[in-house]
Design an enzyme around this catalytic site. Structure first.
Site, PDB file in Angstrom:
ATOM      1  CE  LYS A 134      -4.009  -1.922   2.381  1.00 33.55           C
ATOM      2  NZ  LYS A 134      -4.675  -2.030   3.667  1.00 33.55           N
ATOM      3  CG  ASP A 190      -8.850  -3.489  -6.628  1.00 34.98           C
ATOM      4  OD1 ASP A 190      -9.340  -2.671  -5.831  1.00 34.98           O
ATOM      5  OD2 ASP A 190      -9.239  -3.632  -7.800  1.00 34.98           O
ATOM      6  CG  ASN A 191      -6.716  -8.259  -5.711  1.00 30.52           C
ATOM      7  OD1 ASN A 191      -7.900  -8.533  -5.739  1.00 30.52           O
ATOM      8  ND2 ASN A 191      -6.049  -7.844  -6.768  1.00 30.52           N
ATOM      9  CB  CYS A 192      -4.557  -5.055   0.431  1.00 28.24           C
ATOM     10  SG  CYS A 192      -3.024  -4.586  -0.372  1.00 28.24           S
ATOM     11  CG  LEU A 193      -4.393  -9.995   3.397  1.00 26.76           C
ATOM     12  CD1 LEU A 193      -3.596 -10.722   4.460  1.00 26.76           C
ATOM     13  CD2 LEU A 193      -5.239 -10.997   2.622  1.00 26.76           C
TER      14      LEU A 193
END
Lengths: 111, 132, 120, 92
Positions: free
Chosen positions: A96, A108-111
């Site tokens: 990030k 987009d696909n972060c936890l």
């Protein structure tokens, strides 16, 4: 909404600090944003930031942590392709914070 | 048995959301548990608080809300899909400088990770789709 | 089964609907959660893999670009329905990535092998 | 052993064909929504044999179809099928 003033240009940031207009990115923007995070950019930072920008131009999205680590390993070698190394450079969430400093969209696909 | 449902169908234009709702009711009636209902693609429109069909027609979003209240269901709306389509809660409305929020309070906005997590913990994951 | 694996079943062509993008986003997220994921392309979804896509003129992101990043997400298994390819007069050389060609029996095996099958 | 559900009408023949292609001999097919139209006489021969074939009663009734199929199930039956099979694959 926050704005950065750099060389007379006004650069709008969203409420998480990402650029509203990605085309406004330049190295001075990264330096300003990094300073706000208390980070002084070194060569070690820059090679990751340029790798991120290259990732984005090839794959049209900002990487999550896992592919970032893998891309760093492939490009810069085993020693740097580790999450601990990236965490030292970009504390918290390297995916990030790296995307933010590199002038890319929030991944987009972060936890 | 632990179930999770994936709803990709919008509430009005296709039947899939209603099928999912009936299936959810039947699951609960047979004593199974629903870990999560994940709304993705046009399915996110099930989360609107503003659906207002005529009084003699089914209001699918309202029925999800009622079922969630009765059974404490975890109704998760994919945040990326929802925000793209203009469905958001107060927090996102503020973030995107919008005047209004329109997500019903029984629904929660979260990432696709919630879909994967649901797969990891559920015995069955069943998708209810509409075409394209 | 000790590890939860996910098969993503795609049947739609790219660009005409968001199905391809939405399925890929789900697949990438599986990888972030370290859940093994396999992609299965059936019907018009085989068109997703055609080379030389250039969707700037229709205001969409290039699916080929996202596909090229799949190895970095450790998504290495792309299975393509052989009959869907041949029905459309396509061959593997026209595809953007190396794929595993599968027949009906292999498709049934894929579905049986994975813990969950998610359709798009 | 997989339960396949299919909700597309006969105009979407590719959907049924792909579903049948993916089905193993021990799998079952549950027709839902517009999928129940496949039970009409002109299409019936394409479907798996009784025993492996189910259809959702509310969808048959809704559409005014007169269908002789032993294994019609209600919503609770759909739930039972999804429990008795290892997983559910949706075709739409």
């Amino acid at each position: 909404m926050e704005k950065l003033e750099i060389d007379g240009a006004s650069i709008a940031l969203d409420d998480e600090g990402y650029l509203e207009d990605l085309s406004q990115w330049q190295p001075a923007v990264a330096e300003h944003l990094a300073a706000q995070e208390g980070i002084e950019l070194t060569d070690a930072h820059w090679e990751i930031l340029y790798l991120l920008r290259d990732f984005y131009s090839r794959f049209e999205h900002s990487p999550a942590m896992r592919p970032l680590v893998k891309a760093v390993k492939l490009e810069l070698g085993e020693d740097k392709g580790k999450s601990i190394y990236l965490m030292k450079l970009f504390p918290g969430s390297p995916a990030k914070l790296g995307a933010l400093l590199a002038g890319l969209p929030k991944p987009d696909n972060c936890l | 048995m632990i179930f999770s449902l994936v709803v990709q169908a919008s509430p009005v234009q296709s039947q899939g959301a209603e099928t999912a709702l009936r299936f959810a009711r039947a699951l609960l009636a047979s004593g199974h548990s629903i870990h999560r209902v994940f709304f993705y693609r046009d399915g996110i429109h099930n989360g609107t608080a503003l659906a207002s069909p005529p009084q003699d027609e089914a209001n699918i979003p309202a029925q999800w809300q009622a079922l969630a209240k009765e059974h404490q269901l975890d109704l998760v709306v994919c945040i990326a899909a929802a925000v793209r389509r203009g469905v958001m809660n107060e927090h996102e409305a503020k973030r995107y400088a919008k005047d209004n929020a329109n997500l019903a309070p029984e629904f929660e906005l979260s990432g696709l990770g919630q879909l994967v997590e649901a797969c990891l913990v559920s015995d069955r994951v069943i998708t209810f789709g509409g075409r394209s | 089964m000790s590890e939860t694996s996910i098969l993503i079943l795609m049947r739609s062509a790219p660009y005409g609907s968001s199905a391809a993008r939405d399925a890929l986003d789900a697949a990438l997220t599986c990888s972030v959660f370290e859940a093994p994921v396999t992609l299965l392309f059936m019907d018009d979804a085989v068109y997703q893999l055609l080379k030389n896509q250039s969707p700037a003129g229709i205001g969409q992101k290039n699916l080929n670009a996202i596909q090229q990043s799949l190895p970095l997400y450790d998504i290495d298994r792309l299975c393509v329905d052989q009959s869907a390819l041949s029905h459309r007069g396509l061959s593997e050389e026209q595809l953007s990535l190396p794929v595993e060609s599968v027949d009906a029996a292999a498709i049934a095996r894929l579905m049986a092998e994975h813990t969950h099958v998610m359709s798009f | 052993m997989i339960l396949h559900t299919l909700n597309q009408a006969p105009s979407n023949k590719a959907c049924l064909e792909s579903c049948l292609e993916a089905m193993a001999p021990e799998d079952s097919l549950l027709l839902i929504e517009d999928g129940v139209y496949w039970l009409q006489p002109p299409f019936r021969d394409l479907l798996p044999a009784e025993g492996k074939l189910f259809a959702l009663t509310p969808d048959i009734q809704a559409r005014g179809l007169e269908i002789a199929l032993e294994q019609q199930v209600d919503d609770a039956g759909f739930v039972e099928l999804s429990v008795s099979h290892d997983k559910v694959v949706s075709w739409f």
